[in-house]
Motif scaffolding. Sequence first.
Motif, PDB file in Angstrom:
ATOM      1  N   HIS A 185       0.831  -1.204   0.000  1.00 58.22           N
ATOM      2  CA  HIS A 185       0.000   0.000   0.000  1.00 58.22           C
ATOM      3  C   HIS A 185       0.865   1.254   0.000  1.00 58.22           C
ATOM      4  N   LYS A 191      -3.633   1.851  -5.842  1.00 58.41           N
ATOM      5  CA  LYS A 191      -4.030   0.554  -6.386  1.00 58.41           C
ATOM      6  C   LYS A 191      -4.707  -0.290  -5.317  1.00 58.41           C
ATOM      7  N   PRO A 192      -5.713  -1.081  -5.708  1.00 56.43           N
ATOM      8  CA  PRO A 192      -6.288  -2.021  -4.738  1.00 56.43           C
ATOM      9  C   PRO A 192      -5.333  -3.181  -4.508  1.00 56.43           C
ATOM     10  N   TYR A 194      -5.497  -7.210  -3.677  1.00 51.79           N
ATOM     11  CA  TYR A 194      -6.402  -8.361  -3.642  1.00 51.79           C
ATOM     12  C   TYR A 194      -5.876  -9.390  -2.645  1.00 51.79           C
ATOM     13  N   ASP A 216      -7.286   0.082   0.697  1.00 52.93           N
ATOM     14  CA  ASP A 216      -8.224  -0.374  -0.330  1.00 52.93           C
ATOM     15  C   ASP A 216      -7.967  -1.847  -0.633  1.00 52.93           C
ATOM     16  N   VAL A 218      -9.576  -5.735  -1.772  1.00 51.25           N
ATOM     17  CA  VAL A 218     -10.628  -6.569  -2.341  1.00 51.25           C
ATOM     18  C   VAL A 218     -10.393  -7.978  -1.802  1.00 51.25           C
ATOM     19  N   ALA A 329     -13.605  -3.713   3.770  1.00 51.30           N
ATOM     20  CA  ALA A 329     -13.182  -4.044   2.411  1.00 51.30           C
ATOM     21  C   ALA A 329     -14.336  -4.571   1.566  1.00 51.30           C
ATOM     22  N   GLU A 330     -14.139  -4.522   0.265  1.00 57.21           N
ATOM     23  CA  GLU A 330     -15.050  -5.151  -0.694  1.00 57.21           C
ATOM     24  C   GLU A 330     -14.810  -6.655  -0.633  1.00 57.21           C
ATOM     25  N   ARG A 392      -8.861   2.915  -7.468  1.00 53.99           N
ATOM     26  CA  ARG A 392      -9.843   2.926  -6.388  1.00 53.99           C
ATOM     27  C   ARG A 392     -11.272   2.727  -6.888  1.00 53.99           C
TER      28      ARG A 392
END
Length: 707
Positions: A185, A191-192, A194, A216, A218, A329-330, A392
Amino acid sequence: MTSVVSSQAMYCFFSTPEITPRFRVRVQSGSGGGNSKVSPSDSALVIGEKDKKFGGRIDSWNASLKCGIKKKSVKDVISSDLDVLWDDGYGTKTAKDFFEGAKEMIRPDGGPPRWFCPNDCGQPLKDSPILLFCPGIVGVGLALTLHHKALGKVFEVRCLHIPVNDRTPFEGLVKFVEETVRLEHASSPNKPIYLVGDSFGGCLVLAVAARNPEIDLVVILANPATSFDRSQLRPLIPLWEALPDGLYNALPYLLSFVMGNPVEMARVNIDYRLPPRLQIEQLFQNLIALLPHLSDLVDIIPKDTLIWKLKLLKSAASYANSRLHAVKAEVLVLSSGNDHMLPSGDEAQRLKRTLKNCTVRYFKDNGHNILMEGGVNFLAVIKGTGKYRRSRRIDLVLDFIPPSMSEFKQGYDEVFGLLRFATGSAMFSTLNDGKIVKGLHGVPNEGPVLLVGNHMLMGLEIYSLVPEFLREKNIMVRVVVHPVVFRERQGVSSPEFSLADWMKVMGAVPVTASNLFNLLSTKSHVLLYPGGAREALHNRGEEYKLFWPDQQEFVRMAARFGATIVPFGTVGEDDVAELVLDYNDFMKIPVVNDYIRDANRNSIRLRDKSKGEVANQELYLPGILPKVPGRFYFLFGKPIETKDRKEEILEDRENANQLYLHIKSEVERCIAYLLKKREEDPYRSIVDRTVYRALHSPLHEVPAFDP
C-alpha cells in the motif's frame, strides 16, 4: 508464548530467462517457547529455472546469500492490453499437477512462511494490481495451480507457502501478511490489493482486512473456514490425536476431505463439445490418474501437522469472527453446495448479512476445494462479479479484460450453446457499393464503430450477434445494456454465477452517456439499441416495430469521434416463440400486477414518463409459448461515415436529426428485407439444419438464402 514473524521482501516477476528472481525474508523469533522452527538470520528463497512446471523447487535457506535480482539485460516487455480470445491456460493444469508440485515444495528447508511467485504466472499487464493468495490448511500455496497463467496476466500474483513443519501461531501469520499489505500500500497507494483466502486462508485475510480498514482491499473468500465451530471437523480433533500412526498412514483417503470432490477435480480439462460417451471416457481416465495421488496427502500433511492445523483453524475462526464488524473491504464469497468439510452455503449467507459490502456466488455442484475443481474459472468469476479494477474506482472501459478462449467456449458453448444451436443464426452485411453478402465482411474492422439496430423479444439476438463477431472477425463488440443487469440480485439467498455475470465477462456495460463516450474514445465496436427495454418487452402484435426516442444524441456522439455507424436489422423471434402474455395482460391479473409494480418501484429509470411509447418500460418476464425453432437472421446495412461530416452534425441539430431518421429507416429496411428473404431459406427449420450439420458442416456453415 508467541512468535513474531516480520519480513522485508523484494518481489519480482519475470518473463525472460535473463531474469532470475530472488527475495529475502528476514525472520525474528520472539523470546519464549514458540515452536516456530525458523532461522533468525537473513535468508533467501530462490525460485529458479530448474523446474519450469511449478516455478522451480525451493532451495534450502542459506544465510550467506544476498538479496536481489540477478539481471543481465531487461527490456520493457510489459504489455498494456490483451488480445481478444487470449490463451488463459485454463484446462491445461489439473489437480494432478497440484500434487506433483506440492510433493516438491514440502521438502524440509527449515524456513519460515514466505511468499513465492509461480513461474506459470509470467509477466502481468502494465499497472496490474497485486494479488496475495493465502492457502488452506494444507499450506503449500499451490491451490491456484489451475489459474496461475490466467491470473498472472492481470495480477502480480504472490502465494503464501507455510512449510509442513512450521508452527507459527495464527497471530504471527496475520502480522506477516499484514506487513506485506502495508508495504504494498505504501508503494502503490492508489491501487487495490487483492487478498484471496482459501478455507483457512479466508480467516487469515479477513483478520488482515479487519486490522487495516483504511487500505483499499478486495477480499475474495473461497469456502472460508469462519464456520469451523459448526463444521464436522471440530469434534474429530481428539480422534485424530488418538489415531495410531500406522493406521493414519494406511488410510490416506481419509484425508481426501481436505481436497474436496475428486470427480469435480477430474472434470477440469474435459471438452464439453465432445459426445457424452467420450466425455465419460475422459472423466474416467482423469479419475484413474488422480486417485493414486491422494496417498500423497500423508506426506503433504502428516498426522502431527494435521492436528496442529486443526487447532490453528479453531483459533483462526475465533479471531476472524470476533473482528468481522471492523471489515470495510469489498468482499466476494465463493460458496460450494457440496462442501462436506464446512457448512459453506450457510456461512456465505451469514457473511453477507454481517459484512457491509459482500457479494456471494454459489456453486452448487462443487466441493470444498473449489479453486481446484471443474466449472469454476476463477478469473471469469472475478470479472463477472465486477471485482476487477486497477484503481480505487472501477472503470468499465479501461479495466475491461477481453474474454479468453476458455471463457468464450464456456460462455457460448455451455451457457448459451443450446440457444445458439436452436436459432442457427445467419449473418449478412452490406459492402460499400451496396452489395449484400453472406457474413460480416461489410462491417468495418477498425473502430470506432457504432452498431445500431432493433431488439427482438427479451433481447435474445445478443447471444448470437456477439459470438459471431468474435468467431468471424475476432472483434469484441461491447454491448450497452439496461443498468438493471449490473444490479446485485435482491432476495436470492444463494445466487449462482448467472447469465448477467456472463454478460459482464463478455464486455457488457450499463447504457450511460459516459460509457458510450469512453467506448467510442477507445475506438471500440459498440452495440446500441435505441428502443431499449420497450422493444425487448414489446406487446403482442408489435414484433419488429421500432420504439425509438426523438433524441438523436447517439448520432452526435458518434460524429464527435468520427465513428462509423452501421444500422442493422434482425428477425426470427416469431420463429422461436409465441408471445401469449404481455405487460397489458399481466396488469389485469390481481397479485401479479402488484408484484410487477413492487419489483419496479426502485428500479433505475432511464427515461421520464413524458416520452410516450418510449417512456420507462416496466421490467417483467413475458409469458411465451416455445415453438419448434426456426432461425435468427441479421442484416448489417451499408456503413455510414461521420468523420467527414463532424462539424455539420455537431453544429446543426437538423442535420443530426436527418441522419438519425436515415439510420432508423435503414434499420426498418433491413428488417423488411429479412422478413421477405427468409421465406427462400431451405434451412429455416431446425430439423433441416440438424440434418445438414450431421452430413456436411458445423453450425456456422449451414447455408441460408442467396442475398
